[in-house]
Scaffold this active site. Structure first.
Site, PDB file in Angstrom:
ATOM      1  N   ASP A   1      -8.147   3.920   1.701  1.00 22.64           N
ATOM      2  CA  ASP A   1      -7.069   4.092   2.676  1.00 22.64           C
ATOM      3  C   ASP A   1      -7.635   4.666   3.979  1.00 22.64           C
ATOM      4  O   ASP A   1      -8.100   5.810   4.004  1.00 22.64           O
ATOM      5  CB  ASP A   1      -6.016   5.039   2.100  1.00 22.64           C
ATOM      6  CG  ASP A   1      -4.746   5.072   2.925  1.00 22.64           C
ATOM      7  OD1 ASP A   1      -4.767   4.643   4.105  1.00 22.64           O
ATOM      8  OD2 ASP A   1      -3.719   5.529   2.387  1.00 22.64           O
TER       9      ASP A   1
ATOM     10  N   CYS B   1       0.855  -1.179   0.000  1.00 18.20           N
ATOM     11  CA  CYS B   1       0.000   0.000   0.000  1.00 18.20           C
ATOM     12  C   CYS B   1       0.898   1.238   0.000  1.00 18.20           C
ATOM     13  O   CYS B   1       2.111   1.123  -0.176  1.00 18.20           O
ATOM     14  CB  CYS B   1      -0.992  -0.002   1.168  1.00 18.20           C
ATOM     15  SG  CYS B   1      -0.267   0.229   2.805  1.00 18.20           S
TER      16      CYS B   1
ATOM     17  N   ARG C   1      -3.232  -0.600   5.372  1.00 17.20           N
ATOM     18  CA  ARG C   1      -3.841  -1.671   4.581  1.00 17.20           C
ATOM     19  C   ARG C   1      -2.921  -2.852   4.329  1.00 17.20           C
ATOM     20  O   ARG C   1      -3.353  -4.004   4.436  1.00 17.20           O
ATOM     21  CB  ARG C   1      -4.335  -1.112   3.242  1.00 17.20           C
ATOM     22  CG  ARG C   1      -5.455  -0.109   3.383  1.00 17.20           C
ATOM     23  CD  ARG C   1      -5.760   0.578   2.082  1.00 17.20           C
ATOM     24  NE  ARG C   1      -4.640   1.439   1.695  1.00 17.20           N
ATOM     25  CZ  ARG C   1      -4.533   2.047   0.530  1.00 17.20           C
ATOM     26  NH1 ARG C   1      -5.467   1.888  -0.383  1.00 17.20           N
ATOM     27  NH2 ARG C   1      -3.502   2.823   0.262  1.00 17.20           N
TER      28      ARG C   1
END
Length: 160
Positions: free
Chosen positions: A125, A10, A16
């Site tokens: 996100d 990520c 994440r």
């Protein structure tokens, strides 16, 4: 036996991708497949290098009973392409940045996590949304789909 190597990626490697790493490792462990996998995570940016998982990720994982792995954010490198079998990004921007870092994807190793589900798309996100519950739902669904895909594809898992 060669391990299946999965790298989750990520932007910063604190939300994440670390959540995905922990969720997928937990799924693999519960299936008795941990000897068949090497699982890690990385960032496309340098912003969080050396930092531990975000407190929101840690809180959510603890809430659902998934062990939080010891991890410090690192940036992915071009060398990761040769090291890993699957490089799994969380959103379209991650994929663009991964391909820029890697200089391309000739072996089709780069994919988005939600591409392993019926509901293709990006995982938002939580650094920006603050919604770690939604991120966990998407990550969990994606990891289940990825494990199913690997069980179908990887012969040694079928015979396990």
């Amino acid at each position: 036996m060669e391990k299946i190597k999965v790298l989750f990626i990520c932007h910063g490697n604190i939300c994440r991708s670390t959540m995905s790493q922990c969720v997928f490792q937990d799924m693999v462990n519960k299936r008795g497949l941990s000897d068949h996998f090497h699982i890690d995570s990385a960032a496309t940016s340098r912003e969080e290098i050396g930092n531990p998982p975000h407190y929101g990720t840690v809180r959510k994982l603890k809430e659902v009973g998934i062990p939080v792995l010891s991890h410090r954010a690192r940036q992915m490198t071009k060398a990761d392409y040769g090291e890993y079998d699957y490089l799994i990004g969380m959103d379209s921007a991650n994929i663009r940045n991964m391909n820029r870092i890697l200089g391309g994807d000739p072996e089709a190793k780069v994919q988005k996590l939600l591409d392993f589900t019926e509901r293709k798309g990006d995982i938002a996100d939580p650094w920006y949304t603050g919604n770690f519950d939604l991120t966990y739902r998407d990550v969990s669904e994606g990891c289940k789909g990825l494990l199913h895909f690997l069980e179908e594809r990887e012969e040694e898992l079928k015979n396990w």
